[in-house]
Motif scaffolding. Sequence first.
Motif, PDB file in Angstrom:
ATOM      1  N   HIS A  22       0.803  -1.219   0.000  1.00 43.97           N
ATOM      2  CA  HIS A  22       0.000   0.000   0.000  1.00 43.97           C
ATOM      3  C   HIS A  22       0.839   1.273   0.000  1.00 43.97           C
ATOM      4  O   HIS A  22       0.307   2.361  -0.157  1.00 43.97           O
ATOM      5  CB  HIS A  22      -0.919   0.002   1.224  1.00 43.97           C
ATOM      6  CG  HIS A  22      -0.177   0.150   2.515  1.00 43.97           C
ATOM      7  ND1 HIS A  22       0.509  -0.883   3.097  1.00 43.97           N
ATOM      8  CD2 HIS A  22       0.003   1.229   3.312  1.00 43.97           C
ATOM      9  CE1 HIS A  22       1.088  -0.448   4.207  1.00 43.97           C
ATOM     10  NE2 HIS A  22       0.796   0.820   4.363  1.00 43.97           N
ATOM     11  N   SER A  45       0.281   6.775   0.802  1.00 40.61           N
ATOM     12  CA  SER A  45      -0.556   5.600   1.006  1.00 40.61           C
ATOM     13  C   SER A  45      -1.997   6.104   1.061  1.00 40.61           C
ATOM     14  O   SER A  45      -2.232   7.315   1.074  1.00 40.61           O
ATOM     15  CB  SER A  45      -0.180   4.881   2.305  1.00 40.61           C
ATOM     16  OG  SER A  45      -0.634   5.609   3.425  1.00 40.61           O
ATOM     17  N   PRO A  46      -2.964   5.210   1.148  1.00 39.95           N
ATOM     18  CA  PRO A  46      -4.352   5.678   1.243  1.00 39.95           C
ATOM     19  C   PRO A  46      -4.622   6.517   2.498  1.00 39.95           C
ATOM     20  O   PRO A  46      -5.553   7.316   2.512  1.00 39.95           O
ATOM     21  CB  PRO A  46      -5.157   4.375   1.277  1.00 39.95           C
ATOM     22  CG  PRO A  46      -4.300   3.376   0.590  1.00 39.95           C
ATOM     23  CD  PRO A  46      -2.890   3.755   0.959  1.00 39.95           C
TER      24      PRO A  46
END
Length: 97
Positions: A22, A45-46
């Motif tokens: 991720h 990252s998210p």
Amino acid sequence: MNDMIDTMRSWVLEHEAGGAGHLGVSFRASPQENAKQAGWVEFDSPDAMGQLILWETGECEIDVGSLDGERSIIRSATVKTRQELVVLLNEVADFFG
């Protein structure tokens, strides 16, 4: 000190090849004509994003944070060895889980 910037580039290539999942990492360097050379490693990252900037003088700035504002690392340091730089890069990568 340009070998430190090369160390950053190598670290990013290793982490791109390692499939960090991720975590996205990217590298960029200042143009060669700049009086003071620098390298950037950008992380995303998210849930978080940030960067580590290293100037050829060894000055280092870390600025990473979660998108919700709950966690962050904002720090200045002076890096003298490749090992110190790798420790900082790994610390930032660990921030992303």
